[in-house]
Design a protein around this motif. Structure first.
Motif, mmCIF file in Angstrom:
data_model
loop_
_atom_site.group_PDB
_atom_site.id
_atom_site.type_symbol
_atom_site.label_atom_id
_atom_site.label_comp_id
_atom_site.label_asym_id
_atom_site.label_seq_id
_atom_site.Cartn_x
_atom_site.Cartn_y
_atom_site.Cartn_z
ATOM 1 N N ILE A 75 0.874 -1.178 0.000
ATOM 2 C CA ILE A 75 0.000 0.000 0.000
ATOM 3 C C ILE A 75 0.908 1.225 0.000
ATOM 4 O O ILE A 75 1.848 1.299 0.801
ATOM 5 C CB ILE A 75 -0.908 0.025 1.255
ATOM 6 C CG1 ILE A 75 -1.785 -1.223 1.314
ATOM 7 C CG2 ILE A 75 -1.772 1.275 1.278
ATOM 8 C CD1 ILE A 75 -2.636 -1.313 2.591
ATOM 9 N N ILE A 76 0.641 2.174 -0.876
ATOM 10 C CA ILE A 76 1.436 3.394 -0.920
ATOM 11 C C ILE A 76 0.498 4.579 -0.692
ATOM 12 O O ILE A 76 -0.447 4.798 -1.460
ATOM 13 C CB ILE A 76 2.181 3.513 -2.270
ATOM 14 C CG1 ILE A 76 3.127 2.306 -2.424
ATOM 15 C CG2 ILE A 76 2.994 4.810 -2.353
ATOM 16 C CD1 ILE A 76 2.944 1.543 -3.678
ATOM 17 N N ILE A 77 0.728 5.275 0.435
ATOM 18 C CA ILE A 77 -0.117 6.407 0.780
ATOM 19 C C ILE A 77 0.714 7.673 0.627
ATOM 20 O O ILE A 77 1.798 7.779 1.234
ATOM 21 C CB ILE A 77 -0.577 6.325 2.260
ATOM 22 C CG1 ILE A 77 -1.210 4.976 2.568
ATOM 23 C CG2 ILE A 77 -1.484 7.499 2.626
ATOM 24 C CD1 ILE A 77 -2.658 4.847 2.296
ATOM 25 N N ASN A 78 0.213 8.640 -0.112
ATOM 26 C CA ASN A 78 0.940 9.902 -0.335
ATOM 27 C C ASN A 78 2.412 9.635 -0.681
ATOM 28 O O ASN A 78 3.315 10.248 -0.104
ATOM 29 C CB ASN A 78 0.875 10.819 0.893
ATOM 30 C CG ASN A 78 -0.553 11.187 1.259
ATOM 31 O OD1 ASN A 78 -1.469 11.005 0.474
ATOM 32 N ND2 ASN A 78 -0.742 11.700 2.461
ATOM 33 N N ASP A 79 2.639 8.717 -1.551
ATOM 34 C CA ASP A 79 3.989 8.387 -2.050
ATOM 35 C C ASP A 79 4.902 7.629 -1.089
ATOM 36 O O ASP A 79 6.061 7.394 -1.416
ATOM 37 C CB ASP A 79 4.742 9.636 -2.563
ATOM 38 C CG ASP A 79 4.020 10.263 -3.743
ATOM 39 O OD1 ASP A 79 3.450 9.488 -4.547
ATOM 40 O OD2 ASP A 79 4.011 11.497 -3.850
ATOM 41 N N SER A 80 4.441 7.279 0.126
ATOM 42 C CA SER A 80 5.304 6.400 0.927
ATOM 43 C C SER A 80 4.602 5.095 1.233
ATOM 44 O O SER A 80 3.378 5.042 1.438
ATOM 45 C CB SER A 80 5.782 7.008 2.238
ATOM 46 O OG SER A 80 5.239 8.232 2.480
ATOM 47 N N GLU A 81 5.407 4.056 1.289
ATOM 48 C CA GLU A 81 4.880 2.728 1.533
ATOM 49 C C GLU A 81 4.322 2.653 2.949
ATOM 50 O O GLU A 81 4.942 3.148 3.893
ATOM 51 C CB GLU A 81 6.015 1.728 1.363
ATOM 52 C CG GLU A 81 5.508 0.381 0.931
ATOM 53 C CD GLU A 81 6.656 -0.551 0.621
ATOM 54 O OE1 GLU A 81 7.457 -0.239 -0.285
ATOM 55 O OE2 GLU A 81 6.752 -1.578 1.309
ATOM 56 N N PHE A 82 3.170 2.043 3.102
ATOM 57 C CA PHE A 82 2.534 1.926 4.417
ATOM 58 C C PHE A 82 2.199 0.465 4.678
ATOM 59 O O PHE A 82 1.382 -0.134 3.976
ATOM 60 C CB PHE A 82 1.262 2.785 4.450
ATOM 61 C CG PHE A 82 0.485 2.616 5.724
ATOM 62 C CD1 PHE A 82 0.972 3.118 6.916
ATOM 63 C CD2 PHE A 82 -0.726 1.925 5.733
ATOM 64 C CE1 PHE A 82 0.267 2.940 8.099
ATOM 65 C CE2 PHE A 82 -1.426 1.744 6.914
ATOM 66 C CZ PHE A 82 -0.930 2.258 8.093
ATOM 67 N N ASN A 83 2.845 -0.091 5.699
ATOM 68 C CA ASN A 83 2.635 -1.502 6.003
ATOM 69 C C ASN A 83 1.710 -1.608 7.212
ATOM 70 O O ASN A 83 2.152 -1.803 8.337
ATOM 71 C CB ASN A 83 3.994 -2.162 6.275
ATOM 72 C CG ASN A 83 3.859 -3.669 6.393
ATOM 73 O OD1 ASN A 83 2.938 -4.272 5.850
ATOM 74 N ND2 ASN A 83 4.771 -4.275 7.120
ATOM 75 N N GLY A 84 0.426 -1.422 6.963
ATOM 76 C CA GLY A 84 -0.506 -1.454 8.076
ATOM 77 C C GLY A 84 -1.942 -1.486 7.592
ATOM 78 O O GLY A 84 -2.211 -1.885 6.463
ATOM 79 N N VAL A 85 -2.841 -1.067 8.482
ATOM 80 C CA VAL A 85 -4.267 -1.016 8.125
ATOM 81 C C VAL A 85 -4.759 0.421 8.250
ATOM 82 O O VAL A 85 -4.194 1.210 8.992
ATOM 83 C CB VAL A 85 -5.117 -1.955 9.019
ATOM 84 C CG1 VAL A 85 -4.725 -3.410 8.792
ATOM 85 C CG2 VAL A 85 -5.018 -1.601 10.497
#
Ligand SMILES: [Zn+2]
Ligand SMILES: [Zn+2]
Ligand SMILES: [Zn+2]
Length: 221
Positions: A75-85
């Motif tokens: 998942i990439i949020i606002n251009d950074s990878e996010f490992n969560g929910v």
């Protein structure tokens, strides 16, 4: 985060069913025995939560680095990878829910607000349920089945974002053993190995990209 496993009743075959409300997953074996831990495999993602109402979300992208080998996207949020929910109100959303949106949009399925009549939480459909409207839904928050009047497909994310149609270019791409799929949910773009296409040539067969992805992700619910 530890499992919270509850008894949720019996199956038609009389097997006792247990459900983990923390990881939105079943927790019983084929004999109806309660498991120590539920069946969700990457439980650590539930420890990392991002509230999407309190944070400014400009872009949400999911990327399957090679969907032929691994159906868990980044998942990439606002251009950074996010490992969560992601969370808001009572909703907890995982990569499966984002994959579900991609499938619904590819199949031009209208996303509706669907609510469980046991626990009152909202419902999202993933895997094959994201492209197959249905009347009996499985609530991922309480593990119980509920029925709605008309067949439909639910989405919690579509309640807060205006999710555009996916536009595809009329192009075919040959796929061998590498297939990176990148979906930008708020823009409505889908790239396969960095190209916008609508057909793939895979194992010498010409396939519509929609059917190709439906088949790969059908069990991701
Ligand atoms: Zn669990
Ligand atoms: Zn429920
Ligand atoms: Zn459903």
């Amino acid at each position: 985060m530890k499992c919270n496993i509850k008894y949720i009743g019996k199956s038609r075959q009389g097997i006792t069913k247990y459900y983990c409300t923390v990881h939105k997953s079943f927790a019983y074996d084929k004999f109806g025995n309660k498991l120590e831990e539920c069946l969700w495999h990457n439980k650590e993602i539930f420890d990392n939560r991002l509230n999407i109402k309190q944070n400014l979300i400009k872009s949400i992208t999911i990327r399957y680095d090679n969907i032929l080998e691994n159906v868990v996207p980044k998942i990439i949020i606002n251009d950074s990878e996010f490992n969560g929910v992601l969370e808001y109100d009572n909703s907890i959303l995982t990569y499966k829910d984002f994959g579900g949106i991609m499938l619904s949009k590819l199949n031009n399925i209208p996303l509706e607000i669907v609510k469980c009549n046991h626990c009152g939480y909202y419902h999202s459909d993933n895997g094959k349920f994201a492209y197959t409207p249905h009347r009996t839904h499985l609530c991922l928050y309480c593990g119980r089945l509920f029925r709605v009047k008309e067949k439909n497909v639910g989405s919690e994310l579509a309640m807060i974002y205006d999710i555009p149609k996916i536009s595809l270019n009329n192009n075919m791409l040959k796929i061998d053993d590498y297939c990176c799929v990148e979906y930008d949910m708020l823009k409505g773009t889908l790239l396969v190995n960095n190209k916008s296409i609508n057909k793939v040539l895979f194992k010498e067969k010409e396939l519509d990209i929609v059917n190709f992805l439906n088949d790969i992700l059908e069990n991701e619910f």
